[in-house]
Design a protein around this motif. Sequence first.
Motif, short mmCIF file in Angstrom:
data_model
loop_
_atom_site.label_atom_id
_atom_site.label_comp_id
_atom_site.label_asym_id
_atom_site.label_seq_id
_atom_site.Cartn_x
_atom_site.Cartn_y
_atom_site.Cartn_z
N LEU A 168 19.90 15.62 -32.99
CA LEU A 168 19.64 16.62 -31.95
C LEU A 168 19.00 17.89 -32.51
O LEU A 168 18.49 18.71 -31.73
CB LEU A 168 20.95 16.96 -31.23
N ARG A 169 19.02 18.06 -33.82
CA ARG A 169 18.37 19.22 -34.43
C ARG A 169 16.87 19.02 -34.62
O ARG A 169 16.16 19.94 -35.01
CB ARG A 169 19.02 19.52 -35.79
N MET A 170 16.40 17.80 -34.34
CA MET A 170 14.99 17.48 -34.57
C MET A 170 14.26 17.15 -33.27
O MET A 170 13.19 16.55 -33.31
CB MET A 170 14.89 16.30 -35.54
N LEU A 171 14.82 17.54 -32.14
CA LEU A 171 14.15 17.26 -30.86
C LEU A 171 12.88 18.08 -30.73
O LEU A 171 12.83 19.24 -31.14
CB LEU A 171 15.09 17.57 -29.70
N ALA A 172 11.84 17.47 -30.17
CA ALA A 172 10.55 18.13 -29.98
C ALA A 172 10.44 18.66 -28.55
O ALA A 172 11.30 18.41 -27.71
CB ALA A 172 9.42 17.16 -30.28
N GLN A 173 9.35 19.37 -28.29
CA GLN A 173 9.15 19.96 -26.97
C GLN A 173 8.60 18.97 -25.95
O GLN A 173 8.63 19.22 -24.75
CB GLN A 173 8.20 21.16 -27.08
N ASP A 174 8.06 17.85 -26.44
CA ASP A 174 7.52 16.85 -25.51
C ASP A 174 7.97 15.47 -25.97
O ASP A 174 8.67 15.32 -26.97
CB ASP A 174 5.99 16.93 -25.43
#
Length: 261
Positions: A168-174
């Motif tokens: 969850l610390r590596m989620l992107a904006q798209d």
Amino acid sequence: MTLPALFIAHGSPTLALESSDYTQFLNELGDKLPAPKAIVVFTAHWDCPEPSVTMDESHQTLHDFYGYASALYNIHYPAAGQTDVASEICALFSRSNLPHRSVQGRGLDHGVWVPLLHMYPEANIPVIAVSVDSLRSPQEQYDIGRMLEQLRHDNVLIIGSGGTVHNLRMLAQDDEPQDWAVEFDDWLGERLEQWNTRELFLYEKKAPHARTAVPSYGMEHLAPLFYAMGTADMSRTAKRLFQSYACGTLSLNCWQFGDGI
């Protein structure tokens, strides 16, 4: 009737409210499968050292998350339990001398009810939740799953609910898939299709980007894959049913183990 085992990515809790290619896939998956007499779910959101099994005739719906839209907390999944199948699970664990416990009154966490909400929206099939232990080795997790293989031959659907890439610390904006997440899933997929347990069980050392894809604080989301895989040890066949990503890295991979669909 023999059913396949499944590994299903449960994604974010908001999946319960979404309409997407992935939720459509889950809807169709439930329609394709013969109706099981019960569903057993190894859930990433019940992580404890001693294998635990829900022993209830009915379940409450756990909203084990916070900070989401109020509509999400109004969803209830009123599936019944099935104490006969839960007792059989405990008996199979005892036969293999595996210490375990039966639990009453826990309820179904979102790792259980969110994917089932799309697969079986009428909540008309009994559900038993089983815990995972993220600190066990993949070999041990696989072996515990193997203890329950005979349930698949008695019309019980076994699901591992988690996520192959869940950081969850590596989620992107798209939703454009990040290369490193795809590379990890592709490495995993090749070895699943080959049933190459030797390398799979050493994924932390051998897989590209393993520490990023499966961080130390999120190992419980990959664990259900090995539990589900173990329940198809006799047939040793694996097939990817779906692959996509939410927020670029949150893997929505689904796998079938054993024959059936």
